[in-house]
Design a protein around this motif. Structure first.
Motif, PDB file in Angstrom:
ATOM      1  N   ILE A 207      45.938  -8.252 -14.964  1.00 26.43           N
ATOM      2  CA  ILE A 207      46.858  -9.213 -15.507  1.00 26.43           C
ATOM      3  C   ILE A 207      46.370 -10.215 -15.799  1.00 26.43           C
ATOM      4  CG2 ILE A 207      47.962 -11.311 -14.009  1.00 26.43           C
ATOM      5  CD1 ILE A 207      47.827  -9.244 -11.463  1.00 26.43           C
ATOM      6  N   THR A 208      45.606 -10.466 -16.326  1.00 33.86           N
ATOM      7  CA  THR A 208      44.600 -12.050 -17.240  1.00 33.86           C
ATOM      8  C   THR A 208      43.741 -11.481 -17.846  1.00 33.86           C
ATOM      9  OG1 THR A 208      43.662 -12.912 -15.076  1.00 33.86           O
ATOM     10  CG2 THR A 208      45.599 -13.741 -15.642  1.00 33.86           C
ATOM     11  N   ARG A 261      47.577 -18.177 -10.391  1.00 34.54           N
ATOM     12  CA  ARG A 261      47.229 -17.661 -11.744  1.00 34.54           C
ATOM     13  C   ARG A 261      47.604 -18.329 -12.699  1.00 34.54           C
ATOM     14  NH1 ARG A 261      49.834 -12.965 -12.537  1.00 34.54           N
ATOM     15  NH2 ARG A 261      48.864 -12.365 -10.503  1.00 34.54           N
ATOM     16  N   ARG A 442      40.425 -12.470 -24.719  1.00 35.99           N
ATOM     17  CA  ARG A 442      41.002 -13.325 -24.689  1.00 35.99           C
ATOM     18  C   ARG A 442      41.446 -12.357 -26.108  1.00 35.99           C
ATOM     19  NH1 ARG A 442      42.899 -18.366 -27.373  1.00 35.99           N
ATOM     20  NH2 ARG A 442      45.312 -17.430 -26.551  1.00 35.99           N
ATOM     21  N   ARG A 445      42.554  -9.128 -25.306  1.00 40.99           N
ATOM     22  CA  ARG A 445      44.027  -9.019 -24.915  1.00 40.99           C
ATOM     23  C   ARG A 445      45.227  -8.931 -25.630  1.00 40.99           C
ATOM     24  NH1 ARG A 445      45.791  -9.531 -19.606  1.00 40.99           N
ATOM     25  NH2 ARG A 445      47.670 -10.545 -20.135  1.00 40.99           N
ATOM     26  N   LEU A 451      48.169  -3.608 -22.259  1.00 48.68           N
ATOM     27  CA  LEU A 451      49.475  -2.524 -22.514  1.00 48.68           C
ATOM     28  C   LEU A 451      49.491  -1.439 -23.063  1.00 48.68           C
ATOM     29  CD1 LEU A 451      51.858  -6.234 -22.065  1.00 48.68           C
ATOM     30  CD2 LEU A 451      51.697  -3.440 -20.295  1.00 48.68           C
ATOM     31  N   ASP A 452      48.698  -2.086 -24.248  1.00 46.38           N
ATOM     32  CA  ASP A 452      47.708  -0.931 -25.476  1.00 46.38           C
ATOM     33  C   ASP A 452      46.871  -0.467 -25.139  1.00 46.38           C
ATOM     34  OD1 ASP A 452      50.748  -1.505 -26.419  1.00 46.38           O
ATOM     35  OD2 ASP A 452      49.435  -3.041 -28.023  1.00 46.38           O
ATOM     36  N   PHE A 480      49.168  -2.390 -33.135  1.00 46.59           N
ATOM     37  CA  PHE A 480      50.162  -3.205 -33.787  1.00 46.59           C
ATOM     38  C   PHE A 480      50.321  -4.138 -34.412  1.00 46.59           C
ATOM     39  CE2 PHE A 480      52.245  -0.745 -29.884  1.00 46.59           C
ATOM     40  CZ  PHE A 480      52.750  -0.137 -30.709  1.00 46.59           C
ATOM     41  N   ALA A 482      51.136  -7.312 -35.424  1.00 48.92           N
ATOM     42  CA  ALA A 482      51.284  -8.638 -34.768  1.00 48.92           C
ATOM     43  C   ALA A 482      50.248  -8.607 -33.737  1.00 48.92           C
ATOM     44  CB  ALA A 482      52.604  -8.125 -34.377  1.00 48.92           C
ATOM     45  N   ASP A 483      50.158  -7.869 -32.956  1.00 50.28           N
ATOM     46  CA  ASP A 483      48.834  -8.099 -32.190  1.00 50.28           C
ATOM     47  C   ASP A 483      47.003  -7.877 -32.635  1.00 50.28           C
ATOM     48  OD1 ASP A 483      50.365  -7.997 -29.685  1.00 50.28           O
ATOM     49  OD2 ASP A 483      49.905  -5.884 -29.764  1.00 50.28           O
ATOM     50  N   ARG A 485      46.804  -8.950 -35.987  1.00 50.61           N
ATOM     51  CA  ARG A 485      46.555 -10.132 -36.685  1.00 50.61           C
ATOM     52  C   ARG A 485      46.348 -11.216 -35.996  1.00 50.61           C
ATOM     53  NH1 ARG A 485      51.902  -9.394 -39.722  1.00 50.61           N
ATOM     54  NH2 ARG A 485      52.921 -11.489 -37.888  1.00 50.61           N
ATOM     55  N   PHE A 486      47.071 -11.640 -34.610  1.00 50.19           N
ATOM     56  CA  PHE A 486      46.391 -12.477 -33.454  1.00 50.19           C
ATOM     57  C   PHE A 486      45.159 -12.489 -33.339  1.00 50.19           C
ATOM     58  CE2 PHE A 486      51.311 -12.657 -31.433  1.00 50.19           C
ATOM     59  CZ  PHE A 486      51.744 -13.522 -32.701  1.00 50.19           C
TER      60      PHE A 486
ATOM     61  N   MET B   1      57.680  -2.229 -34.524  1.00 52.26           N
ATOM     62  CA  MET B   1      57.857  -3.355 -33.443  1.00 52.26           C
ATOM     63  C   MET B   1      58.642  -4.745 -34.281  1.00 52.26           C
ATOM     64  SD  MET B   1      56.552  -3.376 -30.038  1.00 52.26           S
ATOM     65  CE  MET B   1      55.854  -4.477 -30.338  1.00 52.26           C
ATOM     66  N   GLU B   3      59.694  -8.990 -35.273  1.00 47.03           N
ATOM     67  CA  GLU B   3      58.802  -9.629 -34.678  1.00 47.03           C
ATOM     68  C   GLU B   3      59.586 -10.573 -33.638  1.00 47.03           C
ATOM     69  OE1 GLU B   3      54.991 -10.920 -35.604  1.00 47.03           O
ATOM     70  OE2 GLU B   3      54.911  -8.809 -37.106  1.00 47.03           O
ATOM     71  N   ARG B  30      56.881  -7.204 -24.900  1.00 46.74           N
ATOM     72  CA  ARG B  30      56.681  -6.235 -23.882  1.00 46.74           C
ATOM     73  C   ARG B  30      56.647  -8.121 -21.973  1.00 46.74           C
ATOM     74  NH1 ARG B  30      52.280  -3.101 -25.791  1.00 46.74           N
ATOM     75  NH2 ARG B  30      52.110  -5.114 -26.927  1.00 46.74           N
ATOM     76  N   GLU B  32      56.000  -8.030 -19.474  1.00 43.94           N
ATOM     77  CA  GLU B  32      55.309  -7.750 -18.675  1.00 43.94           C
ATOM     78  C   GLU B  32      54.107  -9.148 -18.783  1.00 43.94           C
ATOM     79  OE1 GLU B  32      53.349  -3.552 -17.236  1.00 43.94           O
ATOM     80  OE2 GLU B  32      54.792  -2.492 -19.252  1.00 43.94           O
ATOM     81  N   ALA B  36      52.975 -12.123 -15.727  1.00 42.56           N
ATOM     82  CA  ALA B  36      51.813 -12.962 -14.967  1.00 42.56           C
ATOM     83  C   ALA B  36      51.528 -14.196 -15.142  1.00 42.56           C
ATOM     84  CB  ALA B  36      50.525 -12.415 -15.264  1.00 42.56           C
ATOM     85  N   LEU B  37      51.689 -14.788 -16.513  1.00 42.16           N
ATOM     86  CA  LEU B  37      50.805 -16.039 -16.665  1.00 42.16           C
ATOM     87  C   LEU B  37      52.432 -16.944 -16.690  1.00 42.16           C
ATOM     88  CD1 LEU B  37      48.217 -15.446 -19.433  1.00 42.16           C
ATOM     89  CD2 LEU B  37      48.117 -16.320 -17.033  1.00 42.16           C
TER      90      LEU B  37
END
Lengths: 512, 512
Positions: A207-208, A261, A442, A445, A451-452, A480, A482-483, A485-486, B1, B3, B30, B32, B36-37
């Motif tokens: 979840i986290t 949470r 972090r 995530r 999720l991926d 992906f 964008a992810d 890059r984050f 995707m 953005e 996504r 989901e 949760a947060l």
């Protein structure tokens, strides 16, 4: 004025809170009369207890018309009647147990009946999130006495179903979390099941965190299995690695977690009640609890871990659960991979006796499996770990894992590692003197895990190892851009590694 | 995707909480991963701080399509851009001040900077209701030290605008509430303004009570006046009785109240901070605070009232507000009527020197007006109450009230008393030994007050009076049959009167 409204399902998922939608110029009721008090009660057919819901006022008849009462998905499902059914509303009476929450806020001790009433009102969706937050904060602030933790555990256990495996020895393990990569279950369950102990492991999805046991196992096999399938697999294979969400186990706990949470409140009493209620509901009779200790783990100091252990022991003993708590080293992630595909890779290396297998993951898995095996009266005290190693080295654990995968339904198209890859390097020469579990989690995530499944972090260096400027500390994988890059941006700001001068001492807290 | 998502206004009023709506199968993100947060942050154009919102997941493209980001009214207004504007979302960082809330939960004392940060994040809509509830409960549970109450008052005051009347003596009165019928302002303001003291009274509408000063005055005149109108009336008439909602006075307080109210949490520190921040923001320099004491009032014991008085005095003195606290008798409702039309009737009887006027309402109004008049350096200490009576008896107070009504805009069609009427009678002979303020208020609200101004309760008997079985204790008035039925049913269950044997002693707590 008409007195009834036509019910309408509003396809909004309000996440563990009933919400009712009323048009601002509702024909039957004045919305402003209900708004200040937040909640209303809904009556259908005049019989049965009313359903409570938080009010949202609507200005768009396309969402809720002036003669309608809109209900969020959960509230609509709870009423269980067809759209168009006439309904009446009234100011909600606060749920009875809210008086106990007020007493808790004022520093009183609550008893078993009060915790039961709170749990029942929570699973009846009679608490708003505001009220749940009040309960959680009140418990966290004054703390729960150990009798209260026991009462809360019982109340959450009784809020749902309880599985019964029909055997006197049903073993499980649980880690309180906070250490990435700590995927020992994929190794421990096959070892223990290969020995013949019943180990029906139901796990959560992450979840986290960047991966839960269920997310990781899902790379290999189906994990959403109905109770009948679970029973058949357990009977034949003595274990499984499945998602726990298909049974209604301690549902009051799920609701409370949805509020705890986002508040980042995880008080010892609530943690113990939450874990033990879920395990007892899942039918465990014997449990090993793993408490990792480290500066960036959930528990930072041995003294806190010892206090937490006493609490686990007290509640476990009181509820007839045979329980052992192990304090382990939580100063850095376990294994190399963080994220489902990477964690599967590590676990399979251990199971296949690959010489490349991460030694720490192997050692910790054998420790836990050894303690579980000693729960078997046939296994001599102190012989568990050697037996676990024998089962692993002989290939029996691997064979059992293959059997579990086939029994659950092998994933024919297992996900692969994310193709976008970036190495984070050391800025200077020195030794790795701290790895921040939270930062690594972090970054994984942000890269897209869980999720991926192919996203995550692959660690190359462990605490105490020497590095030179420019050496890769870890690689980020993502699917992906964008992810990717984050995650890279986050790693640039806070890489999660501290490189100290050679000779720097490494934080010692944390028990091996 | 892709953005970005196209912004869409979703016409749902989520009452002081930003909500974002994302389709479950959103094309760009996504859902989901965010659920949760609980919260996400919304970026538009890349510049400016992001807007935070709680997430609701949508399954109906008519509410929010797969390429859209829906926003509740408040969130959409806060972003201040057109529908269709491209927006990006990300996991929300918790607002900075939430660390202070966690410290408060753990029993620490917060300082001025921390309370300021909390108030700013609250007015910036960066707190979810879960987080506000956590803050409120944390403050209520350990209590606020008096320096903290001062800091919270300053922080709420600084969260909005502050009116300045350009005079050194601006008087007001405030009752902490809880006693129905206590509509002294309609008498006190005309007396004080007739004398020439500036008394620009901004009041709230009733929220959980059967009538607020604004609701009652609205039976006679317009109360929604813009700041320019208020200024002109104050200059000419030396006072007004208006609704306070047209200026942005201590808005952080309004947001917190939206959570405190459904929780029924009203801790002394928060009460004092809330009242004084509002009064200072409204430009008052001198304030009389009325604390009614009684078994069913907000404050039950004199010792609690004295403690509360000290707190009012400390914060008032620290912020340069000249403040006097009066402890009054709150053992029963004041006057006879409860509900807007009935309370107007009582107040006008007093102002017109009608011999039928309720003596308790008259006496209490003169007491308060007397204390206010003595704030005028020209009025000799001790002479205020006689002066107030003189102004009332001479008809000058009534003339001033007529002038205020005309200045604000006379209501040409004043509401009338609800035609549905039901008498609640005594079951046995005896004397009235208790009247429950909360029950009487509840019955009046169920009857429709304050939304139906003609609804309410008309009391015929006061504490200590003898009654015979069958005597009417009070009448319920309503405009609509459903409300009438609710109120009658409630009165049948809990009439709110206790009739004791002749000679029963009456609870004495409560200072005249």
């Amino acid at each position: 004025m008409p007195e009834t409204l036509r019910l309408r399902r509003v396809a909004i998922d309000t996440y563990h809170e009933n919400v009712a939608y009323l048009h601002r110029d509702c024909l039957a009721y004045r919305s402003e009369g209900f708004q200040a008090l937040n909640k209303l009660e809904i009556h259908v057919n005049g019989d049965g207890p009313p359903v409570l819901a938080v009010l949202n006022v609507v200005d768009d008849p396309a969402i809720t018309a002036r003669d309608e009462l809109g209900l969020s998905e959960q509230a609509f499902a709870q009423l269980g009647v067809a759209e168009g059914t006439p309904a009446r509303i009234a100011q909600a009476q606060p749920p009875d147990s809210l008086g106990a929450v007020h007493r808790k806020i004022h520093g009183e001790r609550l008893d078993q009946a009060e915790y039961h009433a709170i749990a029942q009102d929570i699973v009846g969706n009679r608490y708003s999130k505001i009220e749940m937050s009040a309960f959680i904060v009140a418990c966290a602030q004054t703390g729960l006495e150990r009798d209260e933790v026991l009462a809360l555990t019982r109340a959450m256990l009784d809020s749902g179903e309880r599985l019964d495996w029909g055997e006197p020895l049903v073993v499980d393990k649980h880690c309180i979390g906070g250490v990435p990569g700590n995927r020992t279950s994929l190794i421990v369950v096959p070892i223990v099941a290969a020995h013949g102990l019943l180990c029906p492991k139901t796990s959560s999805r992450a979840i986290t965190s960047p991966a839960g046991t269920a997310d990781t196992m899902e790379c290999l096999a189906r994990v959403t299995l109905d109770p009948r399938e679970l029973r058949a697999i357990a009977q034949r294979e003595r274990g499984f690695l499945a998602w726990g969400g298909t049974a209604r186990l301690a549902p009051a706990d799920d609701v409370l977690i949805a509020v705890e949470r986002p508040l980042s409140l995880d008080s010892p009493g609530q943690m113990v009640a939450s874990i033990l209620a879920k395990k007892l509901a899942a039918g465990s009779t014997h449990l090993i609890v793993d408490i990792p200790i480290g500066p960036s783990a959930k528990i930072r100091h041995t003294r806190d871990a010892l206090r937490l252990r006493k609490l686990f022991e007290f509640v476990g003993d009181s509820l007839g659960l045979t329980l052992e708590v192990l304090l382990t080293d939580g100063r850095q992630p376990i294994g190399r991979g963080v994220g489902p595909v990477l964690e599967v890779r590590d676990a399979l290396q251990v199971l296949r006796n690959d010489p490349q297998a991460p030694a720490d993951l192997r050692a910790k898995s054998l420790l836990l499996a050894g303690h579980l095996l000693e729960l078997d009266p046939q296994v001599r005290g102190g012989a568990g770990q050697a037996l676990a190693e024998e089962i692993l080295v002989s290939g029996r654990a691997w064979a059992k894992m293959e059997a579990l995968i086939d029994a659950q339904g092998r994933n024919r198209e297992p996900p692969t590692l994310g193709a976008l890859r970036h190495e984070v390097v050391a800025d200077n020469d020195g030794i790795v003197c701290a790895i921040d579990n939270r930062q690594i989690a972090r970054i994984a995530r942000l890269a897209g895990a869980p999720l991926d499944p192919g996203a995550g972090v692959d660690l190359y260096r462990r605490l105490g190892e020497p590095v030179r400027a420019g050496d890769a500390l870890y690689a980020i994988h993502a699917e992906f851009p964008a992810d990717f890059r984050f995650a890279r941006a986050q790693a640039a700001r806070h890489p999660g590694y501290r490189i100290g001068e050679p000779g720097t001492t490494i934080a010692e807290e944390g028990v091996a």
